[in-house]
Motif scaffolding. Structure first.
Motif, short mmCIF file in Angstrom:
data_model
loop_
_atom_site.label_atom_id
_atom_site.label_comp_id
_atom_site.label_asym_id
_atom_site.label_seq_id
_atom_site.Cartn_x
_atom_site.Cartn_y
_atom_site.Cartn_z
N UNK A 1 -2.91 -5.47 7.10
CA UNK A 1 -3.61 -6.24 6.05
C UNK A 1 -2.68 -6.48 4.87
N UNK A 2 -1.92 -5.44 4.51
CA UNK A 2 -0.99 -5.55 3.39
C UNK A 2 0.07 -6.61 3.65
N UNK A 3 0.59 -6.63 4.89
CA UNK A 3 1.62 -7.61 5.25
C UNK A 3 1.09 -9.02 5.05
N UNK A 4 -0.09 -9.32 5.61
CA UNK A 4 -0.56 -10.71 5.57
C UNK A 4 -1.15 -11.09 4.21
N UNK A 5 -1.60 -10.09 3.45
CA UNK A 5 -2.01 -10.38 2.09
C UNK A 5 -0.77 -10.83 1.30
N UNK A 6 0.32 -10.15 1.56
CA UNK A 6 1.54 -10.43 0.81
C UNK A 6 2.15 -11.80 1.16
N UNK B 1 8.68 -9.21 6.69
CA UNK B 1 9.38 -9.95 7.74
C UNK B 1 10.21 -9.01 8.63
N UNK B 2 10.59 -7.86 8.08
CA UNK B 2 11.20 -6.83 8.92
C UNK B 2 10.13 -6.34 9.92
N UNK B 3 8.90 -6.12 9.43
CA UNK B 3 7.80 -5.72 10.34
C UNK B 3 7.60 -6.78 11.41
N UNK B 4 7.62 -8.05 11.02
CA UNK B 4 7.39 -9.14 11.97
C UNK B 4 8.33 -9.03 13.16
N UNK B 5 9.62 -8.88 12.90
CA UNK B 5 10.56 -8.88 14.04
C UNK B 5 10.48 -7.57 14.81
#
Ligand code: SAM
Length: 262
Positions: free
Chosen positions: A28-33, A216-220
């Motif tokens: 949730x934090x990732x996509x909120x950001x 974006x580090x999480x994304x990859x």
């Protein structure tokens, strides 16, 4: 740690192992950001190619007049708008005036708000709805929808298989499921080059454009942790889907898994 915490499954959040509860909160934090820069970053990272993948996936889904579509983890609503446009096109060709409807559902209200602000929603009026919901626990009765889609969303679920079962539950028998997700390249040599590019460039781009390197580090990392095409196909079959096909895009950078609710 409480007794309840200790029973929780451990899942991956990128390369880290975390509890399911922690994964949900951190996703949730990732996509909120990234919400406000989400569409722009997608275009930059893939040089716009993600639109071609989505376009092909929606053509394969073949939306029809009068159908009910649910786009799970739908973010800014791109697939839902495409569904309505293609259903209307099919209706026009056949003189069928029934109107399809679409729901964009997402666990993150910030992503939905970014989607609702888009000017291209206006033409759809109340045929396009926005609902904040967890894809693993959808607020709909059994057999509600003709088509369920998920694009670049299921990788983020705390329990992917629970999500697939939930999609099966809300689909009518004979309904279609299309899951578009980052995947694994079919040629190992290309995978190495792609890994080098993505780890070197994507977090840096995230920092410059969205002011957020970590997301974006999480994304990859989450892409690398996602199962290969055949394993994911077996999971979809196990959740109650038949004739599941896999289409690789751009050598396997992304893959479309398409199946029928049986
Ligand atoms: N589908 C959109 C697209 O293709 O542009 C958005 C994809 S974005 C990479 C991933 C989305 O998944 C985010 O909007 C996020 O909030 C959503 N998401 C993550 N976990 C979810 C869950 N358990 N249930 C529903 N949505 C979830």
């Amino acid at each position: 740690m409480t007794g309840q915490d200790s029973k929780e499954r451990i899942v991956s959040f990128g390369f880290e192992d975390v509890t399911e509860t922690e994964k949900v909160a951190r996703v949730k934090g990732v996509f909120r950001s990234v919400a406000s820069r989400y569409d722009l970053m997608n275009d930059l990272m893939s040089a716009g190619v993600h639109r071609l993948w989505k376009h092909d996936a929606m053509n394969r889904l073949n939306p029809q007049p009068g159908e009910r579509h649910l786009d799970v983890a739908g973010g800014t609503g791109e697939l839902a708008r495409a569904f309505l446009a293609l259903a209307d096109k099919a209706g026009k060709r056949r003189g069928d005036t029934r109107q399809a409807t679409a729901i964009v559902s997402d666990i993150n209200d910030a992503m939905l708000e970014a989607g609702k602000a888009r000017p291209d929603n206006a033409q759809w009026g109340d045929r396009l709805a926005w609902v904040c919901a967890d894809g693993q626990n959808l607020p709909y009765p059994d057999k509600t929808f003709d088509a369920v889609t998920v694009s670049f969303g299921i990788r983020n679920f705390a329990d992917r298989v629970a999500g697939l079962r939930e999609f099966r539950r809300v689909l009518k028998t004979g309904g279609r499921l299309a899951v578009l997700e980052f995947s694994h390249m079919t040629a190992p040599i290309l995978q190495e080059a792609y890994d080098r590019y993505s780890f070197a460039v994507i977090p840096r781009m995230g920092e410059l454009v969205a002011g957020d390197r970590d997301s974006y580090q999480y994304l990859i990392e989450s892409i690398r942790k996602f199962p290969g095409q055949q394993t994911f196909k077996s999971e979809i079959e196990g959740a109650g889907f038949g004739q599941v096909s896999v289409t690789n895009y751009s050598g396997g950078i992304a893959a479309l898994h398409f199946g029928w609710a049986v």
